[in-house]
Design a protein around this motif. Structure first.
Motif, PDB file in Angstrom:
ATOM      1  N   GLU A 243      -3.527   3.225  -1.615  1.00 14.17           N
ATOM      2  CA  GLU A 243      -3.575   2.725  -2.993  1.00 14.17           C
ATOM      3  C   GLU A 243      -2.711   1.486  -3.106  1.00 14.17           C
ATOM      4  O   GLU A 243      -1.564   1.464  -2.646  1.00 14.17           O
ATOM      5  N   ARG A 244      -3.246   0.446  -3.729  1.00 17.12           N
ATOM      6  CA  ARG A 244      -2.504  -0.795  -3.906  1.00 17.12           C
ATOM      7  C   ARG A 244      -1.599  -0.708  -5.134  1.00 17.12           C
ATOM      8  O   ARG A 244      -2.035  -0.279  -6.200  1.00 17.12           O
ATOM      9  N   LYS A 245      -0.349  -1.149  -4.971  1.00 23.70           N
ATOM     10  CA  LYS A 245       0.567  -1.173  -6.107  1.00 23.70           C
ATOM     11  C   LYS A 245       0.294  -2.382  -6.986  1.00 23.70           C
ATOM     12  O   LYS A 245       0.325  -2.291  -8.199  1.00 23.70           O
ATOM     13  N   LYS A 246       0.049  -3.539  -6.359  1.00 23.89           N
ATOM     14  CA  LYS A 246      -0.292  -4.757  -7.084  1.00 23.89           C
ATOM     15  C   LYS A 246      -1.729  -5.130  -6.740  1.00 23.89           C
ATOM     16  O   LYS A 246      -2.043  -5.448  -5.595  1.00 23.89           O
ATOM     17  N   LYS A 247      -2.597  -5.085  -7.749  1.00 23.70           N
ATOM     18  CA  LYS A 247      -4.023  -5.301  -7.492  1.00 23.70           C
ATOM     19  C   LYS A 247      -4.331  -6.730  -7.056  1.00 23.70           C
ATOM     20  O   LYS A 247      -5.348  -6.970  -6.411  1.00 23.70           O
ATOM     21  N   ARG A 248      -3.470  -7.645  -7.402  1.00 24.48           N
ATOM     22  CA  ARG A 248      -3.753  -9.042  -7.058  1.00 24.48           C
ATOM     23  C   ARG A 248      -3.461  -9.346  -5.597  1.00 24.48           C
ATOM     24  O   ARG A 248      -3.812 -10.418  -5.109  1.00 24.48           O
TER      25      ARG A 248
ATOM     26  N   LEU B  24       0.828  -1.206   0.000  1.00 29.29           N
ATOM     27  CA  LEU B  24       0.000   0.000   0.000  1.00 29.29           C
ATOM     28  C   LEU B  24       0.862   1.255   0.000  1.00 29.29           C
ATOM     29  O   LEU B  24       1.892   1.315   0.668  1.00 29.29           O
ATOM     30  N   ASN B  25       0.407   2.234  -0.737  1.00 34.20           N
ATOM     31  CA  ASN B  25       1.012   3.561  -0.742  1.00 34.20           C
ATOM     32  C   ASN B  25       0.031   4.575  -0.175  1.00 34.20           C
ATOM     33  O   ASN B  25      -1.179   4.434  -0.339  1.00 34.20           O
ATOM     34  N   ARG B  26       0.562   5.588   0.467  1.00 35.83           N
ATOM     35  CA  ARG B  26      -0.240   6.723   0.932  1.00 35.83           C
ATOM     36  C   ARG B  26      -0.274   7.757  -0.193  1.00 35.83           C
ATOM     37  O   ARG B  26       0.758   8.287  -0.601  1.00 35.83           O
ATOM     38  N   VAL B  27      -1.479   8.056  -0.683  1.00 34.81           N
ATOM     39  CA  VAL B  27      -1.643   8.922  -1.843  1.00 34.81           C
ATOM     40  C   VAL B  27      -2.547  10.082  -1.465  1.00 34.81           C
ATOM     41  O   VAL B  27      -3.577   9.895  -0.786  1.00 34.81           O
ATOM     42  N   ALA B  28      -2.174  11.285  -1.879  1.00 34.84           N
ATOM     43  CA  ALA B  28      -3.006  12.461  -1.639  1.00 34.84           C
ATOM     44  C   ALA B  28      -4.259  12.393  -2.505  1.00 34.84           C
ATOM     45  O   ALA B  28      -4.208  12.030  -3.680  1.00 34.84           O
ATOM     46  N   SER B  29      -5.396  12.770  -1.910  1.00 37.42           N
ATOM     47  CA  SER B  29      -6.672  12.767  -2.617  1.00 37.42           C
ATOM     48  C   SER B  29      -7.444  14.012  -2.199  1.00 37.42           C
ATOM     49  O   SER B  29      -8.147  14.004  -1.184  1.00 37.42           O
TER      50      SER B  29
END
Length: 613
Positions: free
Chosen positions: A536-541, A524-529
């Motif tokens: 946000e997941r880097k690898k969806k699987r 998981l990454n911390r993403v500004a929204s």
């Protein structure tokens, strides 16, 4: 002087030039041999093709040829590959070829688990011995100790795992530098003991050999975490040297299970079985050759996660401490019919800090974690969840809470099932805050917290939960189970005086699931929204079901800490305030009671002046 003639002093006259020369077979043989040696140094795979036995079990495929040529031609190589890529086989074969065509070559070989790697090296030698007997006939195998693999030639070449401090090597072969479990690669020993031995230059007749590649280091490994030195230092340096360094300075490459499959090195059934047995984050590292985690805006940094894994003993039920608060959190899988959609469950134990620095705070310990495919009916999910909740109940379950995400329809249906009248004689449950008050049953336990998680317009904004979770991990207020499952098993059995092995699998399961949880967090990454943040997941699987459950549990912890702060900050009443309260009931004094032995209680009130006696 006539054309084509030269003067001969011995004959005293002009003689015809001799245009023919005798063929020097010895000289041309030396030149051909040198040319052939240089060719095989540059194309080691062709050499193996020439000497391959008719009874060989293996033949070189395209991927293997590329790896052999890369390790032969470059000073620094960093190859990241999947399981089943014949890494040990190729490392041993290439180093034997180099030791053959460069007599006197001193080569070191290092790996994480010395004893296991020594056995693997010995097995690879035996496979090479069957496939290429001409090559292995030059080498002799010798084990100085049971855990030290060593082969050498009569011409002074050596390939050994025994690398004592202060020894000298021409080159190093490093295998599984990125290994983290079960026995991690000893990076400190490599930096301080093994790597400094790489200092010999090859000389021929006391002159430096210009065609030899000095100080060569070949690394072939599975992928690791991004914060591991294998990725952040050694792979990074190899990649930078490859892109911006000199020609033939460095080469960096990755190959996945698909490459191995397409090159016909392994069968598809092998990888199907691996995908069944490995966790999603393990699949990314060991099959897909992806370095997981992030050094840019991670949800929880890897160092913080490592510090949080200090909880030695799991808890399969309530510990018996009346001051402990338990929270069972259930993340509902809303994606029906998908293989990666699972329900995550976390049992969180809250204990109040006693220090002044952390007053009004709870220590969160994730004592039990699990994930499983959702049951077919909401009733089955509700009954299974209540069964888990009842394990962590004490004194009727008044201080054991149940958190369910009710933002979707599945969570609402499960809450409704839990609020219905029970048939087993247990007390029904109801929600905190009056949610679904029309379904409340008499004498119901108010322990369900209906989580409303989302980005906008919800009572539990995702941005707030992410900020709070990061803050709690950073300050050491969250503890996870240790990564050493066997140590945790031993501690649990010692604490509960268990002598048999019947329940070992049940005890070890939470530790393994915690490894999966850590993999989900690293993905998981911390993403500004907008004005807030989101994950946000880097690898969806790779799913995030267990992490979502843990994050919801921290939200419940935040609410309970608010109540704890109100309780702790409530000042004691002064004597003047207590005296005022005596006359606040319509001018009536507080009734007092006097008791004595064999006397009755006398009630004294104010006298009414209008009452006549």
């Amino acid at each position: 002087m006539p054309q084509g003639y030269v003067y001969s002093k011995s004959q005293g006259r002009f003689v015809k030039k001799n245009t023919e020369q005798a063929f020097d077979y010895d000289a041309i043989n030396k030149k051909s041999a040198a040319l052939l040696v240089s060719f095989f140094r540059w194309y080691p795979d062709y050499y193996l093709d020439l000497i391959r036995s008719d009874s060989a079990d293996h033949k070189l495929e395209l991927l293997q040829r590329v790896i052999l040529r890369v390790m032969a031609r470059y000073r620094i190589t960093h190859i990241t590959g999947c399981r089943g890529g014949t890494k040990t086989y190729l490392m041993n074969g290439e180093k034997q070829i180099e030791g053959t065509f460069f007599p006197g070559e001193k080569m070191g070989y290092t790996a994480p688990a010395q004893k296991q790697s020594a056995n693997l090296g010995s097995d690879a030698y035996k496979e090479l011995e069957k496939d290429y007997p001409i090559l292995t006939s030059i080498w002799k195998i010798k084990n100085d100790r049971d855990d030290k693999f060593r082969i050498y030639t009569d011409y002074g070449s050596e390939f050994t795992m025994y690398i004592p401090r202060g020894s000298n090597k021409h080159q190093l072969g490093v295998e599984e530098m990125g290994q983290e479990q079960p026995e991690p690669f000893d990076m400190k020993n490599f930096k301080t003991t093994v790597s400094p031995t790489l200092r010999l230059k090859r000389t021929v007749n006391q002159v430096e050999d210009r065609v030899h590649i000095n100080f060569k280091r070949s690394v072939i490994t599975n992928a690791s975490d991004r914060n591991n030195l294998c990725f952040s230092t050694y792979r990074h340096n190899a990649l930078m040297s490859m892109l911006f360094g000199e020609k033939y300075e460095a080469f960096c490459m990755d190959f996945t299970w698909k490459s191995v499959l397409l090159c016909n090195i392994r069968d598809i059934e092998y990888f199907k079985q691996q995908f069944k047995e490995l966790l999603p984050d393990e699949q990314e590292r060991e099959l897909c050759a992806h370095y997981i985690g992030s050094t840019e805006n991670p949800m929880i940094p890897d160092e913080t996660l490592a510090r949080s894994r200090k909880l030695t003993c799991t808890e399969l039920e309530h510990c018996g401490d009346p001051n402990a608060i338990y929270v069972v959190i259930y993340d509902v899988a809303d994606e029906d019919g998908k293989n990666n959609a699972k329900c995550g469950v976390v049992a969180e134990k809250l204990t109040e800090f006693k220090t002044i620095a952390k007053r009004d705070k709870y220590l969160s310990q994730w004592v039990w974690v699990d994930s499983f495919a959702p049951h077919k009916s909401y009733y089955q999910q509700a009954m299974n969840l209540k069964k888990i909740w009842s394990r962590y109940c004490m004194d009727g379950g008044q201080t054991t809470y149940l958190v369910i995400d009710c933002q979707g329809g599945h969570g609402k249906a499960i809450v409704e099932e839990l609020m219905k009248p029970t048939t087993d004689g247990s007390r029904p449950l109801c929600c905190i805050g009056g949610y679904h008050s029309e379904l409340e049953q008499p004498n119901a336990l108010r322990v369900i917290y209906p989580m409303k998680a989302g980005t906008r317009g919800t009572t539990d904004p995702d941005g707030d939960m992410v900020d709070y979770a990061q803050n709690e991990f950073d300050h050491g207020n969250v503890e996870l189970l240790i990564p050493r499952a066997l140590d945790g098993l031993e501690q649990y059995k010692r604490n509960h005086n268990i002598k048999d092995n019947m329940t070992d699998g049940k005890i070890v399961a939470p530790y393994k699931k915690t490894d999966e949880l850590v993999g989900q967090i690293k993905n998981l990454n911390r993403v500004a929204s907008g004005t807030t943040v989101k994950e946000e997941r880097k690898k969806k699987r790779i799913p995030r079901d267990i992490w979502s459950a843990g994050k919801y549990g921290l939200r419940m912890k935040q609410h309970l800490e608010t109540k704890l702060a109100e309780k702790n900050n409530k000042k004691p009443k002064s004597s003047w305030e207590r005296e005022k309260e005596r006359f606040m009931n319509g001018g009536m004094t507080t009734p007092t009671t006097t008791t004595s032995t064999n006397t009755r209680v006398h009630l004294i009130g104010l006298r009414n002046p209008n009452t006549r006696r």
